[in-house]
Design an enzyme around this catalytic site. Structure first.
Site, PDB file in Angstrom:
ATOM      1  N   ASP A 232       0.819  -1.211   0.000  1.00 44.90           N
ATOM      2  CA  ASP A 232       0.000   0.000   0.000  1.00 44.90           C
ATOM      3  C   ASP A 232       0.857   1.266   0.000  1.00 44.90           C
ATOM      4  O   ASP A 232       0.492   2.270  -0.611  1.00 44.90           O
ATOM      5  CB  ASP A 232      -0.928  -0.001   1.212  1.00 44.90           C
ATOM      6  CG  ASP A 232      -2.082  -0.994   1.059  1.00 44.90           C
ATOM      7  OD1 ASP A 232      -2.218  -1.582  -0.029  1.00 44.90           O
ATOM      8  OD2 ASP A 232      -2.834  -1.173   2.038  1.00 44.90           O
TER       9      ASP A 232
ATOM     10  N   ARG B 227       4.234  15.808  26.930  1.00 47.24           N
ATOM     11  CA  ARG B 227       2.981  16.506  27.250  1.00 47.24           C
ATOM     12  C   ARG B 227       2.053  16.554  26.039  1.00 47.24           C
ATOM     13  O   ARG B 227       2.483  16.508  24.890  1.00 47.24           O
ATOM     14  CB  ARG B 227       3.265  17.924  27.747  1.00 47.24           C
ATOM     15  CG  ARG B 227       3.913  18.848  26.729  1.00 47.24           C
ATOM     16  CD  ARG B 227       3.973  20.268  27.279  1.00 47.24           C
ATOM     17  NE  ARG B 227       4.613  21.185  26.352  1.00 47.24           N
ATOM     18  CZ  ARG B 227       5.896  21.518  26.392  1.00 47.24           C
ATOM     19  NH1 ARG B 227       6.668  20.990  27.326  1.00 47.24           N
ATOM     20  NH2 ARG B 227       6.405  22.349  25.508  1.00 47.24           N
TER      21      ARG B 227
END
Length: 282
Positions: free
Chosen positions: A61, A151
């Protein structure tokens, strides 16, 4: 609407997985076999992208997505032949390459039309206004994901000027129906039939569990603005990308270009899903 048949080609371009010796050997054999059928063979990728009536992809793909990228919107049909396990896009097994090619030459092959997304990246200019840093297209998805810091990032998303929400998450995926079985699926996004009209917005590990994937109309424009102190990288179809800066605006909308895939005469989309996702197995 009746299915669209693939025009009988006079020239065939070959794009193969560069890191695979098996794909390279298959490409050389295919070139000889195609020439023996009286067609022009184009083995240079750029020449194939500019001139081929049909592009034969030998790989997986990722190789097919690469072929769609170098076509740059030119509507040449792509015949995807997988060199390993069955792909979501490369439907034809290597053993059936010449059978599939002869099916195209018979004028009976059917095309599957796939939508693309157009992606723009805008950055605030030092003197005011915005600079356009990127203008490209994707077949599967555009992914904005956090960088090396742990974070969460923050994304303000609008849909045709209507505020959707501000996502606090590891990232956001904007996918086509074709790309619904790629990264979006791994992030719990829905599977869409690949010829449907729609755009999938999938948050990656959102802070709020109620922020779920959503399918939007394909005639809307998404604007995703990166909040301050967010370190995010934009990845396009898993192949190219760009480091984003706080305040950048990523605009995503439907492209007018389409990717035309030659359908395998031996397996349908649900057969691909059953095989790839092992539906029905215990």
């Amino acid at each position: 609407m009746p299915p669209t048949t693939c025009p009988v080609p006079r020239s065939v371009g070959i794009v193969h997985k560069q890191s695979s010796r098996a794909a390279a050997a298959c490409a050389a054999e295919a070139a000889a076999a195609i020439a023996a059928r009286g067609l022009t063979v184009l083995v240079d990728e750029q020449e194939a992208a500019r001139r081929a009536d049909l592009v034969l992809v030998l790989g997986g793909d990722g190789t097919l997505i690469h072929a769609a990228r170098i076509l740059a919107g030119r509507p040449a049909p792509i015949l995807g032949v997988n060199m390993g396990s069955l792909g979501f896009l490369t439907e034809v097994p290597q053993a059936e390459l010449y059978q599939a090619l002869d099916h195209v030459l018979s004028g009976q092959a059917v095309l599957s039309e796939r939508m693309k997304l157009r992606v723009h990246v805008h950055r605030q200019a030092p003197g005011g206004g915005e600079l356009k840093l990127l203008d490209t297209e994707v077949l599967n998805d555009a992914v904005m994901a956090k960088g090396t810091l742990s974070r969460m990032a923050e994304f303000e998303v609008t849909c045709s000027d209507d505020l959707v929400t501000t996502y606090k998450a590891d990232g956001i995926i904007v996918a086509t129906p074709t790309g619904s079985t790629a990264y979006s699926l791994a992030a719990n996004g829905p599977i869409l039939f690949p010829t449907m009209r729609g755009v999938i917005l999938t948050p990656i590990c959102p802070h709020m569990l109620t922020q779920r994937p959503i399918v939007l109309p394909d005639d809307r424009t998404l604007n995703i603005r990166l909040a301050p102190e967010s370190e995010v990288y934009l990845t396009l179809d898993g192949q190219t990308g760009l480091q984003l800066q706080p305040g950048d605006r990523v605009q995503i909308k439907q492209s007018q270009n389409r990717v035309l895939l030659v359908q395998s005469p031996r397996i349908d989309y649900f057969g691909i899903l059953r095989t790839k996702l092992r539906w029905g197995e215990r």
